[in-house]
Design a protein around this motif. Structure first.
Motif, PDB file in Angstrom:
ATOM      1  N   GLU A  65      25.595  19.930  42.614  1.00 53.60           N
ATOM      2  CA  GLU A  65      25.846  21.004  43.577  1.00 53.60           C
ATOM      3  C   GLU A  65      27.299  21.473  43.505  1.00 53.60           C
ATOM      4  O   GLU A  65      27.587  22.671  43.584  1.00 53.60           O
ATOM      5  CB  GLU A  65      25.513  20.531  44.988  1.00 53.60           C
ATOM      6  CG  GLU A  65      24.030  20.287  45.224  1.00 53.60           C
ATOM      7  CD  GLU A  65      23.777  19.623  46.560  1.00 53.60           C
ATOM      8  OE1 GLU A  65      24.763  19.345  47.289  1.00 53.60           O
ATOM      9  OE2 GLU A  65      22.596  19.370  46.884  1.00 53.60           O
ATOM     10  N   ASP A 107      28.709  25.117  42.664  1.00 56.98           N
ATOM     11  CA  ASP A 107      29.630  25.810  43.571  1.00 56.98           C
ATOM     12  C   ASP A 107      30.881  26.266  42.834  1.00 56.98           C
ATOM     13  O   ASP A 107      31.382  27.378  43.046  1.00 56.98           O
ATOM     14  CB  ASP A 107      30.022  24.891  44.737  1.00 56.98           C
ATOM     15  CG  ASP A 107      28.931  24.803  45.796  1.00 56.98           C
ATOM     16  OD1 ASP A 107      27.928  25.523  45.670  1.00 56.98           O
ATOM     17  OD2 ASP A 107      29.095  24.022  46.750  1.00 56.98           O
ATOM     18  N   ASN A 160      25.069  25.404  52.187  1.00 58.33           N
ATOM     19  CA  ASN A 160      26.326  24.660  52.117  1.00 58.33           C
ATOM     20  C   ASN A 160      26.761  24.184  53.496  1.00 58.33           C
ATOM     21  O   ASN A 160      27.249  23.060  53.659  1.00 58.33           O
ATOM     22  CB  ASN A 160      27.426  25.531  51.499  1.00 58.33           C
ATOM     23  CG  ASN A 160      27.381  25.537  49.981  1.00 58.33           C
ATOM     24  OD1 ASN A 160      26.394  25.143  49.380  1.00 58.33           O
ATOM     25  ND2 ASN A 160      28.446  26.005  49.354  1.00 58.33           N
ATOM     26  N   GLY A 163      32.626  23.490  49.085  1.00 61.17           N
ATOM     27  CA  GLY A 163      31.496  24.073  49.798  1.00 61.17           C
ATOM     28  C   GLY A 163      31.900  25.087  50.846  1.00 61.17           C
ATOM     29  O   GLY A 163      31.347  26.194  50.898  1.00 61.17           O
TER      30      GLY A 163
END
Length: 214
Positions: free
Chosen positions: A58, A62, A131, A182
């Motif tokens: 993730e 991002d 997020n 995030g």
């Protein structure tokens, strides 16, 4: 411009190179986690490895998206979007993905919010919401309740993601750019939509408010 383009290409290349070995780690960890021949402690450890590998994946995604947004390399597909429908989809996805009863997700569409429409990229806005919910879950390992809300604030509407956990570090509320990838990506996504985000701590928990032109 050449330096910025080179930086963007380098980040994209590193992101691509990380994905292949990371996928292998996640695959083998998943197999070990499901192997009933292993001791329970070993299977729990494999689950931790798989979970943290997913987190790395993730973060890589991002990073790549943030770079594209920073240098205007990410296509933004602005279409009429019903916010209530988007929030219902996000809430359902989060609930279906949860495996721990200590986290609960509630959807709150306030009166008059069913027909609120914005011009937005549904995929990017959905990423921002995922997020924010993920941030609440990661930073409250003991559990928390998360509310995804479409709220009327004076003459405008806001998307709010609120939890009853530990709250944001003070530097996040003060707008200092020392927080993680995030939350920074959430700010970037709102900026390309002509909106803004506000982070605040509550007496019990915290709230992120996404303000979009309606």
């Amino acid at each position: 411009e050449e330096r910025d383009a080179a930086r963007a290409r380098w980040i994209a290349g590193v992101s691509h190179d990380i994905r292949t070995p990371l996928t292998m780690v996640m695959g083998y960890a998943g197999e070990l986690e499901e192997d009933r021949a292993l001791p329970e402690r070993a299977r729990r450890s494999a689950g931790v490895i798989r979970g943290q590998s997913e987190r790395i994946r993730e973060l890589v995604q991002d990073l790549n998206l943030a770079c594209k947004l920073e240098y205007d390399m990410q296509p933004v597909d602005m279409q009429p979007l019903c916010l209530a429908e988007l929030l219902r989809e996000i809430a359902a996805e989060v609930v279906n993905a949860q495996t721990h009863a200590r986290y609960t997700v509630r959807l709150d569409i306030q009166q008059g919010g069913q027909g609120v429409t914005v011009a937005a990229d549904a995929r990017l806005l959905g990423r921002a919401l995922h997020n924010l919910v993920g941030n609440s879950i990661r930073h409250n390992p003991e559990g928390c309740s998360v509310t995804i809300r479409l709220a009327r604030c004076g003459e405008r509407w806001e998307i709010q993601v609120e939890d009853d956990g530990r709250g944001f570090p003070q530097e996040v509320c003060e707008g200092k750019r020392t927080h993680g990838m995030g939350l920074s990506l959430v700010e970037q996504i709102l900026r390309v939509h002509g909106g803004a985000v506000r982070f605040e701590n509550l007496p019990h928990g915290c709230r992120a408010s996404l303000m979009l032109p309606v």
